[in-house]
Design a protein around this motif. Structure first.
Motif, mmCIF file in Angstrom:
data_model
loop_
_atom_site.group_PDB
_atom_site.id
_atom_site.type_symbol
_atom_site.label_atom_id
_atom_site.label_comp_id
_atom_site.label_asym_id
_atom_site.label_seq_id
_atom_site.Cartn_x
_atom_site.Cartn_y
_atom_site.Cartn_z
ATOM 1 N N THR A 106 4.743 -2.730 -11.188
ATOM 2 C CA THR A 106 5.586 -2.411 -10.201
ATOM 3 C C THR A 106 5.588 -1.915 -9.046
ATOM 4 O O THR A 106 4.804 -0.431 -9.298
ATOM 5 N N ILE A 107 5.531 -2.288 -7.850
ATOM 6 C CA ILE A 107 5.573 -0.942 -7.139
ATOM 7 C C ILE A 107 6.541 -0.451 -6.043
ATOM 8 O O ILE A 107 7.249 -1.254 -6.005
ATOM 9 N N PRO A 108 6.766 0.748 -6.637
ATOM 10 C CA PRO A 108 8.134 1.404 -5.992
ATOM 11 C C PRO A 108 7.984 0.792 -4.011
ATOM 12 O O PRO A 108 7.179 0.697 -3.392
ATOM 13 N N ASP A 109 9.039 1.243 -3.524
ATOM 14 C CA ASP A 109 9.710 1.173 -2.034
ATOM 15 C C ASP A 109 8.833 1.898 -0.870
ATOM 16 O O ASP A 109 8.279 2.916 -1.529
ATOM 17 N N LYS A 110 7.882 1.244 0.074
ATOM 18 C CA LYS A 110 7.788 2.456 0.811
ATOM 19 C C LYS A 110 6.566 3.247 0.847
ATOM 20 O O LYS A 110 6.055 4.696 0.959
ATOM 21 N N VAL A 111 5.449 2.142 0.133
ATOM 22 C CA VAL A 111 4.172 2.817 -0.596
ATOM 23 C C VAL A 111 3.543 2.101 0.604
ATOM 24 O O VAL A 111 3.009 1.398 0.803
ATOM 25 N N ARG A 112 1.933 2.892 0.618
ATOM 26 C CA ARG A 112 0.707 1.629 1.617
ATOM 27 C C ARG A 112 -0.299 2.433 0.408
ATOM 28 O O ARG A 112 -0.766 2.683 -0.131
ATOM 29 N N VAL A 113 -0.804 1.032 0.456
ATOM 30 C CA VAL A 113 -1.710 0.143 -0.867
ATOM 31 C C VAL A 113 -3.120 0.197 -0.229
ATOM 32 O O VAL A 113 -2.756 -1.140 0.742
ATOM 33 N N GLY A 114 -3.965 0.594 -0.196
ATOM 34 C CA GLY A 114 -5.742 0.227 0.370
ATOM 35 C C GLY A 114 -6.263 -1.585 0.457
ATOM 36 O O GLY A 114 -5.459 -2.203 -0.555
ATOM 37 N N LYS A 115 -7.106 -1.506 0.653
ATOM 38 C CA LYS A 115 -8.235 -2.342 0.188
ATOM 39 C C LYS A 115 -8.821 -2.113 -1.426
ATOM 40 O O LYS A 115 -8.914 -0.852 -1.347
ATOM 41 N N ASN A 116 -8.871 -3.335 -1.783
ATOM 42 C CA ASN A 116 -9.862 -2.636 -3.321
ATOM 43 C C ASN A 116 -9.682 -1.964 -4.214
ATOM 44 O O ASN A 116 -9.543 -1.866 -4.966
ATOM 45 N N CYS A 117 -8.173 -2.028 -4.463
ATOM 46 C CA CYS A 117 -7.091 -1.580 -4.984
ATOM 47 C C CYS A 117 -7.116 -1.788 -6.421
ATOM 48 O O CYS A 117 -6.209 -3.294 -6.164
ATOM 49 N N VAL A 118 -6.787 -1.462 -7.551
ATOM 50 C CA VAL A 118 -6.256 -1.976 -8.327
ATOM 51 C C VAL A 118 -4.387 -1.129 -9.196
ATOM 52 O O VAL A 118 -4.918 -0.188 -9.414
ATOM 53 N N ILE A 119 -4.197 -2.267 -9.340
ATOM 54 C CA ILE A 119 -2.923 -1.359 -9.867
ATOM 55 C C ILE A 119 -2.600 -2.021 -10.739
ATOM 56 O O ILE A 119 -2.346 -3.501 -10.707
ATOM 57 N N PHE A 120 -2.241 -1.328 -12.411
ATOM 58 C CA PHE A 120 -1.839 -2.249 -13.133
ATOM 59 C C PHE A 120 -0.955 -1.810 -14.176
ATOM 60 O O PHE A 120 -0.594 -0.336 -14.279
ATOM 61 N N GLY A 121 0.682 -2.111 -14.820
ATOM 62 C CA GLY A 121 1.676 -1.359 -14.976
ATOM 63 C C GLY A 121 2.309 -0.993 -13.956
ATOM 64 O O GLY A 121 3.388 -1.360 -12.895
ATOM 65 N N LYS A 122 4.011 -0.061 -15.057
ATOM 66 C CA LYS A 122 5.040 -0.160 -13.878
ATOM 67 C C LYS A 122 4.860 1.824 -13.294
ATOM 68 O O LYS A 122 4.511 2.578 -14.191
ATOM 69 N N THR A 123 4.608 1.972 -12.041
ATOM 70 C CA THR A 123 4.321 2.704 -11.310
ATOM 71 C C THR A 123 5.502 2.869 -10.928
ATOM 72 O O THR A 123 6.356 2.384 -9.939
ATOM 73 N N GLU A 124 5.872 4.552 -10.520
ATOM 74 C CA GLU A 124 6.290 5.462 -10.232
ATOM 75 C C GLU A 124 6.105 5.835 -9.082
ATOM 76 O O GLU A 124 5.100 6.163 -8.057
ATOM 77 N N PRO A 125 7.221 5.870 -7.957
ATOM 78 C CA PRO A 125 6.933 7.261 -6.358
ATOM 79 C C PRO A 125 5.591 8.395 -7.125
ATOM 80 O O PRO A 125 4.796 8.337 -5.931
ATOM 81 N N SER A 126 5.606 9.062 -7.613
ATOM 82 C CA SER A 126 4.686 10.100 -8.044
ATOM 83 C C SER A 126 3.272 9.551 -8.156
ATOM 84 O O SER A 126 3.005 10.746 -8.005
#
Length: 429
Positions: free
Chosen positions: A385-405
């Motif tokens: 899960t990726i929250p509203d209005k966040v900016r994620v760059g290149k070569n990033c890895v996201i795994f799991g339910k993430t929060e704005p914090s």
């Protein structure tokens, strides 16, 4: 039991660690590909299209999704009383049990399965490549050259040859030298990991090599041994499309090959079809302001935004104002309103909020694992899960339910990771 001329043994137990979070909870052959397919579908379909009706699928790492996908083999017409498909996991032989410790060891542990069909030939192949091949033609070549072993071979750029087994051959394609992943290859004629053996010779070789190498492997042990013993070993030259999708970039590129104006690999030919398990989905729905160009959109999708040069698996939703470009979104993903996704691979059942921007910024290698994530592609693991209005760059890895914090200043800079989920083996992806 009625004798089979040739039985196929499909090696599908590999972890595929170079695919990073995409294989954290599933084996590499079970990774979705081309919208509605999985990687294993190509080898399975090749078997059926080649007239092979007995296939043993050898599983090991994270087999649940793969086992469910294969089932009893209905999509490939392999739900048969005699033969058909059998899923062969490592089984208990001693108090501690035994894992498959090498490609040849996996076949050795299933001698009884093969013996019941009394085959003259055994086809051994991997379940993690994208290609179409008629194995019946390879068998004809095997017979015509009176081979003990035939190996499917392909010419690759010399700078890539060190990643494979390399063969040197005479003018008639008889192999006289075999090197497994040499640092300085003598040729660029590589082993595709597809073999046809005379079964009686292979059985004997597996039993002898197992006494020497408990991690018995075809490239490292069995093939060099048989070559040194003077067995007739020939290279069957393959000239069609073949891709090893073992890295994030190669996986992304192979998917992108499918959406060219004249694709190098055509999924839409009326012959040699690729079959897959697929439950019935509603048709694709597009809105009044939808725009789609050079993309594959699977059934069940709802596209209200814009999709360019991308592949969407079944049941993907792209809301109004969202833009998806140069990306792969697997089954069940949700893209919120006004979100922009560029050059990303997003695994199944992931939710991305409104107004986010993924795949933007400098091409900085991933700090956590630069060898896997270094080509500008951002990868999101399944059910994240990726929250509203966040900016994620290149070569990033996201795994799991993430929060704005989890995103300082509402951003994850290029090369950074947020890994909150742990796989079934207790290992962070």
């Amino acid at each position: 039991m009625r004798r089979k001329e040739m039985v196929a043994m499909l090696l599908a137990g590999g972890q595929g660690s170079r695919l990073g979070v995409l294989t954290s909870n599933k084996a590499k052959p079970a990774v979705p590909f081309g919208g509605k397919y999985r990687i294993i579908d190509f080898a399975m379909s090749n078997c059926v299209n080649s007239g092979i009706d007995t296939v043993g699928v050898l599983t090991q790492y994270q087999p649940l999704k793969l086992n469910k996908h294969i089932g009893i083999g209905v999509p490939w017409d392999l739900d048969r009383r005699t033969g058909g498909v059998a899923v062969l996991a490592p089984h208990m032989k001693t108090e501690n049990g035994e894992w498959y410790t090498g490609t040849a060891d996996a076949i050795y542990q299933n001698l009884d399965f093969i013996d019941q069909y009394h085959p003259e030939y055994v086809l051994v192949l991997g379940g993690d490549h994208i290609y179409k091949m008629n194995y019946a033609d390879m068998l004809d070549f095997h017979k015509a050259n009176n081979c003990d072993v035939s190996i499917a071979a392909l010419t690759v750029p010399i700078e890539e040859a060190s990643r494979f087994g390399v063969m040197n051959v005479h003018d008639d394609n008889r192999i006289y030298e075999f090197e497994e992943k040499p640092p300085n290859p003598k040729s660029n004629f590589i082993n595709m990991g597809i073999y046809i053996f005379r079964w009686e010779l292979l059985r004997d070789a597996l039993e002898r090599d197992n006494k020497i190498h408990p991690d018995s492997d075809f490239g490292k042990h069995v093939l060099p041994m048989m070559l040194n013993e003077g067995r007739r070993m020939f290279a069957y030259e393959f000239e069609g499309y073949w891709r090893d999708v073992g890295t994030i970039e190669s996986y992304w590129l192979a998917n992108m090959d499918l959406i060219q104006t004249v694709p190098d690999f055509n999924l839409y030919e009326s012959f040699d079809k690729i079959y897959t398990y697929s439950d019935h989905q509603p048709p694709l729905f597009t809105g009044a302001n939808t725009e789609v160009k050079a993309s594959i959109i699977s059934e069940g999708c709802e596209v209200l935004g814009k999709v360019y040069n991308s592949l969407l698996g079944p049941d993907v939703i792209v809301e109004e104002g969202a833009i998806v470009s140069d990306s792969i979104l697997m089954e069940g993903c949700y893209v919120g309103k006004g979100t922009v996704i560029e050059r990303c691979i997003i695994d199944t059942d992931t939710t991305i909020g409104d107004g986010a921007h993924l795949g933007v910024g400098e091409n900085v290698s991933n700090v956590y694992n630069p060898k896997i994530y270094d080509t500008g592609i951002t990868v999101i693991g399944e059910a994240s899960t990726i929250p509203d209005k966040v900016r994620v760059g290149k070569n990033c890895v996201i795994f799991g339910k993430t929060e704005p914090s989890d995103y300082p200043d509402a951003a994850l800079e290029s090369g950074q990771s947020i890994v909150k989920k742990i796989n079934a083996n207790g290992v962070r992806a």
